[in-house]
Write a protein that holds these residues in place. Structure first.
Motif: not given
Length: 86
Positions: A8-16, A56-61, A63-74
């Motif tokens: 993450t970066k502290s100022w990133c709304p997608y990270c939040q 950039q998000i990882f679950i185990g080994d 690579h999930i991708g970014g925020c949009d990818d995480l929400y799409a999986l959900d």
């Protein structure tokens, strides 16, 4: 539950937003803040196959991708399955 890592970066709304989804699912995760940290950023880019945006998000080994990818999986109901698999 597999380890979850989010770069993450502290100022990133997608990270939040990505972190909020993980928290809402009561997922413990390791956050690696890369602002001003060239070595951490380079490690993220290498691990993410060249992707340089945050989060950039990882679950185990995996690579999930970014925020949009995480929400799409959900939305597809796949995120909970990934979080259950070790």
């Amino acid at each position: 539950m597999p380890d979850v890592t989010i770069y993450t970066k502290s100022w990133c709304p997608y990270c939040q937003s990505a972190k909020e989804l993980l928290v809402s699912k009561k997922v413990d995760f390791t956050e690696i803040e890369i602002s001003g940290k060239a070595d951490e950023r380079a490690a993220m880019i290498a691990r993410a196959g060249g992707r340089s945006t945050v989060p950039q998000i990882f679950i185990g080994d995996r690579h999930i991708g970014g925020c949009d990818d995480l929400y799409a999986l959900d939305r597809r109901g796949e995120l909970d399955l990934l979080l259950e698999v070790a």
